[in-house]
Design a protein around this motif. Structure first.
Motif, mmCIF file in Angstrom:
data_model
loop_
_atom_site.group_PDB
_atom_site.id
_atom_site.type_symbol
_atom_site.label_atom_id
_atom_site.label_comp_id
_atom_site.label_asym_id
_atom_site.label_seq_id
_atom_site.Cartn_x
_atom_site.Cartn_y
_atom_site.Cartn_z
ATOM 1 N N TYR A 58 26.252 28.575 52.918
ATOM 2 C CA TYR A 58 25.675 28.457 51.568
ATOM 3 C C TYR A 58 24.489 27.702 51.571
ATOM 4 C CZ TYR A 58 30.258 29.973 50.182
ATOM 5 O OH TYR A 58 31.490 30.685 50.028
ATOM 6 N N TYR A 61 21.865 28.114 48.640
ATOM 7 C CA TYR A 61 22.101 27.814 47.294
ATOM 8 C C TYR A 61 21.129 26.657 46.962
ATOM 9 C CZ TYR A 61 26.156 30.534 46.399
ATOM 10 O OH TYR A 61 27.073 31.647 46.255
ATOM 11 N N ARG A 74 24.562 35.401 33.592
ATOM 12 C CA ARG A 74 26.114 35.420 33.480
ATOM 13 C C ARG A 74 26.413 34.614 32.148
ATOM 14 N NH1 ARG A 74 27.686 32.799 39.589
ATOM 15 N NH2 ARG A 74 27.612 34.821 40.937
ATOM 16 N N GLY A 92 36.006 27.695 41.961
ATOM 17 C CA GLY A 92 35.388 28.038 42.945
ATOM 18 C C GLY A 92 33.958 27.813 42.288
ATOM 19 N N GLY A 94 31.360 26.205 43.185
ATOM 20 C CA GLY A 94 30.264 26.031 44.263
ATOM 21 C C GLY A 94 29.486 24.794 43.926
ATOM 22 N N ASP A 113 37.075 23.303 42.639
ATOM 23 C CA ASP A 113 36.619 23.890 44.157
ATOM 24 C C ASP A 113 37.144 22.957 45.145
ATOM 25 O OD1 ASP A 113 35.036 25.117 46.051
ATOM 26 O OD2 ASP A 113 33.596 25.832 44.673
ATOM 27 N N ILE A 114 37.055 23.517 46.521
ATOM 28 C CA ILE A 114 37.462 22.718 47.578
ATOM 29 C C ILE A 114 36.189 21.990 48.029
ATOM 30 C CG2 ILE A 114 38.986 24.446 48.688
ATOM 31 C CD1 ILE A 114 36.748 25.617 50.177
ATOM 32 N N PHE A 117 31.757 21.546 51.440
ATOM 33 C CA PHE A 117 30.384 21.869 51.707
ATOM 34 C C PHE A 117 29.556 20.934 50.942
ATOM 35 C CE2 PHE A 117 32.447 26.045 51.295
ATOM 36 C CZ PHE A 117 32.482 26.326 52.592
ATOM 37 N N PHE A 120 26.994 21.554 48.128
ATOM 38 C CA PHE A 120 27.599 21.774 46.863
ATOM 39 C C PHE A 120 27.751 20.507 46.318
ATOM 40 C CE2 PHE A 120 29.563 26.033 47.918
ATOM 41 C CZ PHE A 120 28.465 26.625 47.680
ATOM 42 N N TRP A 134 40.559 21.175 44.474
ATOM 43 C CA TRP A 134 41.760 21.620 44.577
ATOM 44 C C TRP A 134 41.550 22.770 45.263
ATOM 45 C CZ3 TRP A 134 46.330 20.103 43.287
ATOM 46 C CH2 TRP A 134 47.619 21.146 43.113
ATOM 47 N N THR A 135 42.461 23.064 46.330
ATOM 48 C CA THR A 135 42.597 24.525 46.980
ATOM 49 C C THR A 135 43.413 25.485 46.207
ATOM 50 O OG1 THR A 135 41.958 23.308 48.886
ATOM 51 C CG2 THR A 135 42.739 25.704 49.276
ATOM 52 N N ILE A 136 42.877 26.623 45.651
ATOM 53 C CA ILE A 136 43.812 27.857 45.137
ATOM 54 C C ILE A 136 44.269 28.289 46.223
ATOM 55 C CG2 ILE A 136 43.889 29.706 43.550
ATOM 56 C CD1 ILE A 136 40.790 28.807 42.598
ATOM 57 N N PHE A 155 33.375 33.269 39.801
ATOM 58 C CA PHE A 155 32.226 34.021 40.165
ATOM 59 C C PHE A 155 32.027 34.328 41.671
ATOM 60 C CE2 PHE A 155 30.710 32.600 36.223
ATOM 61 C CZ PHE A 155 30.453 33.669 35.310
ATOM 62 N N SER A 156 31.862 35.452 42.199
ATOM 63 C CA SER A 156 31.920 35.671 43.640
ATOM 64 C C SER A 156 33.039 35.090 44.213
ATOM 65 C CB SER A 156 30.813 35.006 44.213
ATOM 66 O OG SER A 156 29.511 35.675 43.660
ATOM 67 N N PHE A 159 38.621 32.879 46.813
ATOM 68 C CA PHE A 159 40.131 32.158 46.970
ATOM 69 C C PHE A 159 41.307 33.264 47.260
ATOM 70 C CE2 PHE A 159 38.851 31.862 42.503
ATOM 71 C CZ PHE A 159 40.156 32.817 41.956
#
Ligand SMILES: C[S@@+](CC[C@H](N)C(=O)[O-])C[C@H]1O[C@@H](n2cnc3c(N)ncnc32)[C@H](O)[C@@H]1O
Length: 229
Positions: A58, A61, A74, A92, A94, A113-114, A117, A120, A134-136, A155-156, A159
Motif C-alpha cells: 500500500y 497510497y 467516486r 475498509g 484505508g 478498517d483493520i 498498515f 493508513f 474492526w475486522t470484518i 471501495f476496492s 474483506f
C-alpha cells in the motif's frame, strides 16, 4: 475506432451511462486544489519521504493527489456534491481519502478498517478522519457504531475473501452482511460496493450476480448499489 463503431457503442446502455457520468463530472466538478490546500504540506512531505524507498504493501497510497482524484470521482458518481449533508460509513476505508473528500463536501463520515498498515494511520491523522478499528469477518455482525448512516460504502473491497485458501464470500455470507448493514442504515439509505476482481478477473460468480440482482441491486461491472425505500 471507426465512427460507426463509436455510435454503435454509444447505443449500448452501459456505454451511454458511462458517457453520461463523465459529462456530469465535467458539468458539476469538484476541484482538487481547494481540497489539497487543506492538507498540512509539511507533514505530507514527511510521510511521502518515508514511503519513497518503501516497498511496504500500500506504499502507492502516499501519492495523495492521485488517490484524491479517484475519490473525487467516486464522490461525484454518488452525487455527494449535490445533496444535503449525509452521514456516511466507509468500510475498509484505508487512508481515508474518500472520507476526506466527503467531509470537505459537508458530510460527516466514519471509517472502519483493520489497523495493519502504519501509512493508513498516518494518512487518517493527516486528513483528520475518524476510523473505528474492526475486522470484518463472514457471518459476524458489525459492532454498535453509535449512530446510523445514510450511505455505507466499501471501495476496492478486500474483506470478502481469504487469500491464503483463495476462498471468496458467496451468497450466504453476502446475505448476512447485507442484512447486518441494513441495521446500520437510516430509512432510505444506500449501500455501495466496489468489488475487486478475483484471480479469474471476474468480479462475481454468476450465482453472486444473480443474488445481488434478486436483492434489488443496480450492478455495473464492479459497482453494486442497493437503494432501500
Ligand atoms: C485495497 S484497500 C482499499 C482502501 C480504500 N477503500 C480505497 O479504495 O482506497 C482494502 C482495504 O480493506 C481493508 N481490509 C482488508 N480486510 C479487512 C477486514 N477483514 N475488515 C476491515 N477492513 C479490511 C484493508 O486494510 C484496506 O484498507
Amino acid at each position: 475506432m471507426r465512427f460507426s463503431h463509436k455510435v454503435a457503442k454509444l447505443a449500448q446502455p452501459l456505454t451511454y451511462r458511462r458517457a453520461w457520468r463523465r459529462a456530469q463530472r465535467v458539468i458539476h466538478p469538484i476541484p482538487l486544489e481547494p481540497l489539497y490546500a487543506k492538507i498540512d504540506q509539511l507533514r505530507l512531505s514527511e510521510i511521502q519521504a518515508s514511503q519513497a524507498t518503501s516497498d511496504a504493501h500500500y506504499a502507492k497510497y502516499a501519492d495523495v493527489k492521485r488517490w484524491l482524484r479517484l475519490n473525487i470521482v467516486r464522490a461525484q458518481d454518488l452525487k455527494l456534491h449535490r445533496t444535503r449533508p449525509l452521514s456516511l460509513l466507509d468500510l475498509g476505508c484505508g487512508g481515508g481519502f474518500f472520507l476526506f473528500v466527503l467531509q470537505h463536501l459537508g458530510h460527516t463520515g466514519l471509517g472502519l478498517d483493520i489497523d495493519e498498515f502504519p501509512l493508513f494511520t498516518e494518512l487518517l491523522d493527516l486528513f483528520q478522519v475518524e476510523r473505528r478499528i474492526w475486522t470484518i469477518r463472514p457471518n459476524e455482525p458489525l459492532p454498535d457504531l453509535g449512530r446510523k448512516f445514510d450511505l455505507i460504502t466499501a471501495f476496492s473491497i478486500d474483506f470478502n475473501r481469504e487469500s491464503k485458501r483463495d476462498w471468496w464470500w458467496g451468497p450466504p455470507e453476502w446475505a448476512f452482511f447485507l442484512d447486518d448493514m441494513r441495521r446500520h442504515l437510516n430509512p432510505g439509505g444506500r449501500i455501495f460496493l466496489g468489488l475487486n476482481p478475483g484471480k479469474n478477473k471476474e468480479y462475481y460468480s454468476p450465482e453472486l450476480h444473480e443474488f445481488f440482482l434478486n436483492r434489488g441491486a443496480t450492478i455495473e461491472r464492479e459497482n453494486v448499489l442497493f437503494t432501500f425505500d
